[in-house]
Design a protein around this motif. Structure first.
Motif, mmCIF file in Angstrom:
data_model
loop_
_atom_site.group_PDB
_atom_site.id
_atom_site.type_symbol
_atom_site.label_atom_id
_atom_site.label_comp_id
_atom_site.label_asym_id
_atom_site.label_seq_id
_atom_site.Cartn_x
_atom_site.Cartn_y
_atom_site.Cartn_z
ATOM 1 N N ASN A 121 11.571 -5.960 15.377
ATOM 2 C CA ASN A 121 12.753 -6.121 14.534
ATOM 3 C C ASN A 121 13.937 -6.597 15.364
ATOM 4 N N SER A 122 15.051 -6.809 14.687
ATOM 5 C CA SER A 122 16.278 -7.217 15.381
ATOM 6 C C SER A 122 17.364 -6.152 15.217
ATOM 7 N N TYR A 123 16.974 -4.905 15.125
ATOM 8 C CA TYR A 123 17.897 -3.787 14.924
ATOM 9 C C TYR A 123 19.007 -3.763 15.976
ATOM 10 N N PHE A 124 18.662 -4.040 17.225
ATOM 11 C CA PHE A 124 19.636 -4.057 18.313
ATOM 12 C C PHE A 124 20.101 -5.476 18.653
ATOM 13 N N GLY A 125 19.911 -6.409 17.734
ATOM 14 C CA GLY A 125 20.363 -7.778 17.950
ATOM 15 C C GLY A 125 19.330 -8.646 18.628
ATOM 16 N N SER A 126 19.801 -9.750 19.153
ATOM 17 C CA SER A 126 18.923 -10.722 19.791
ATOM 18 C C SER A 126 18.668 -10.329 21.248
ATOM 19 N N PRO A 127 17.478 -10.556 21.759
ATOM 20 C CA PRO A 127 16.325 -11.139 21.090
ATOM 21 C C PRO A 127 15.606 -10.098 20.218
ATOM 22 N N THR A 128 14.884 -10.606 19.221
ATOM 23 C CA THR A 128 14.044 -9.739 18.400
ATOM 24 C C THR A 128 13.018 -9.093 19.313
ATOM 25 N N ARG A 129 12.804 -7.787 19.141
ATOM 26 C CA ARG A 129 11.882 -7.066 20.026
ATOM 27 C C ARG A 129 11.400 -5.783 19.350
ATOM 28 N N SER A 130 10.456 -5.133 19.961
ATOM 29 C CA SER A 130 9.979 -3.848 19.460
ATOM 30 C C SER A 130 11.028 -2.779 19.714
ATOM 31 N N THR A 131 11.190 -1.909 18.734
ATOM 32 C CA THR A 131 12.148 -0.808 18.814
ATOM 33 C C THR A 131 11.440 0.467 18.393
ATOM 34 N N LEU A 132 11.821 1.576 19.001
ATOM 35 C CA LEU A 132 11.240 2.884 18.726
ATOM 36 C C LEU A 132 12.169 3.665 17.801
ATOM 37 N N PHE A 133 11.598 4.268 16.745
ATOM 38 C CA PHE A 133 12.349 5.085 15.794
ATOM 39 C C PHE A 133 11.695 6.456 15.710
ATOM 40 N N ILE A 134 12.476 7.515 15.885
ATOM 41 C CA ILE A 134 11.946 8.886 15.832
ATOM 42 C C ILE A 134 12.688 9.656 14.752
ATOM 43 N N ASP A 135 11.930 10.226 13.801
ATOM 44 C CA ASP A 135 12.521 11.009 12.716
ATOM 45 C C ASP A 135 13.039 12.334 13.273
ATOM 46 N N SER A 136 14.071 12.897 12.631
ATOM 47 C CA SER A 136 14.670 14.140 13.123
ATOM 48 C C SER A 136 13.753 15.342 12.914
ATOM 49 N N SER A 137 12.922 15.322 11.895
ATOM 50 C CA SER A 137 11.907 16.353 11.642
ATOM 51 C C SER A 137 10.931 15.785 10.607
ATOM 52 N N PRO A 138 9.824 16.464 10.330
ATOM 53 C CA PRO A 138 8.827 15.897 9.420
ATOM 54 C C PRO A 138 9.409 15.499 8.059
ATOM 55 N N PHE A 139 9.213 14.242 7.700
ATOM 56 C CA PHE A 139 9.567 13.686 6.390
ATOM 57 C C PHE A 139 11.061 13.739 6.067
ATOM 58 N N GLN A 140 11.923 13.756 7.061
ATOM 59 C CA GLN A 140 13.372 13.784 6.811
ATOM 60 C C GLN A 140 13.928 12.396 6.510
ATOM 61 N N TYR A 141 13.273 11.350 6.952
ATOM 62 C CA TYR A 141 13.744 9.975 6.810
ATOM 63 C C TYR A 141 15.161 9.852 7.375
ATOM 64 N N ASN A 142 15.305 10.399 8.587
ATOM 65 C CA ASN A 142 16.572 10.382 9.317
ATOM 66 C C ASN A 142 16.251 9.950 10.753
ATOM 67 N N PHE A 143 15.983 8.660 10.909
ATOM 68 C CA PHE A 143 15.461 8.131 12.165
ATOM 69 C C PHE A 143 16.561 7.796 13.162
ATOM 70 N N SER A 144 16.316 8.155 14.422
ATOM 71 C CA SER A 144 17.142 7.704 15.543
ATOM 72 C C SER A 144 16.428 6.521 16.168
ATOM 73 N N ALA A 145 17.203 5.499 16.537
ATOM 74 C CA ALA A 145 16.628 4.281 17.109
ATOM 75 C C ALA A 145 16.827 4.268 18.620
ATOM 76 N N PHE A 146 15.802 3.787 19.316
ATOM 77 C CA PHE A 146 15.838 3.696 20.774
ATOM 78 C C PHE A 146 15.513 2.264 21.182
ATOM 79 N N ASP A 147 16.392 1.672 21.976
ATOM 80 C CA ASP A 147 16.270 0.287 22.407
ATOM 81 C C ASP A 147 15.554 0.214 23.754
#
Length: 170
Positions: free
Chosen positions: A135-161
């Motif tokens: 994705n391009s979540y952190f801008g260019s260049p487009t790259r893989s990004t890691l998303f970790i939810d705050s707890s099971p099924f919370q849909y509250n993801f923190s993004a890591f570049d």
């Protein structure tokens, strides 16, 4: 645009051996398995129609079962409502089940702010989803990004570049 039927199946081994044949009727969406040794139960995740056919760029990990709570299943799939390139609305949809895949919730896109594709999913030791996608979540260049939810099924993801060096997109 073809309908994307997403199914989860549960295996119950009853004796040694594997399925002898599979017949998939695309028109009806029915899947028939002929086996003397394995019982399959199929459960539909979503009725979402999909114009994008490439679910992965090498990762087969689109379903994660929380081994500390085997009734908790997490899944991620690529979706686009456009049937032609460049699939400007392409996203990765996150799904969850708390009853071993009988019923599913569609939480939404990860990330929810940019175009994404080619996901893989795993989880933390406390059962929260860990999703990686292109994705391009952190801008260019487009790259893989890691998303970790705050707890099971919370849909509250923190993004890591992962950064931009070396300059790889995968």
């Amino acid at each position: 645009m073809k309908a994307l039927a997403i199914f989860i199946f549960t295996l119950f081994l009853t004796s040694p051996g594997f399925a002898q044949s599979t017949d998939i009727n695309e028109a009806s969406g029915k899947i028939f398995l002929k086996s003397k040794s394995i019982q399959f139960d199929f459960h539909k995740i979503s009725d979402t129609r999909n114009g994008y056919k490439i679910q992965s760029n090498g990762s087969p990990q689109q379903l994660w079962i929380d081994l500390n709570n085997p009734d908790f299943l997490h899944a991620v799939f690529v979706n686009s409502q456009v049937a032609t390139s460049p699939w400007a609305d392409r996203t990765c949809l996150y799904f969850g089940s708390t009853d071993a895949g009988i019923n599913w919730l569609q939480f939404g896109s990860v990330p929810d702010t940019s175009r994404a594709g080619f996901p893989a999913i795993y989880g933390t030791s406390d059962g929260a989803a860990v999703i990686v996608n292109h994705n391009s979540y952190f801008g260019s260049p487009t790259r893989s990004t890691l998303f970790i939810d705050s707890s099971p099924f919370q849909y509250n993801f923190s993004a890591f570049d992962p950064g931009t060096q070396p300059t790889t997109i995968w």
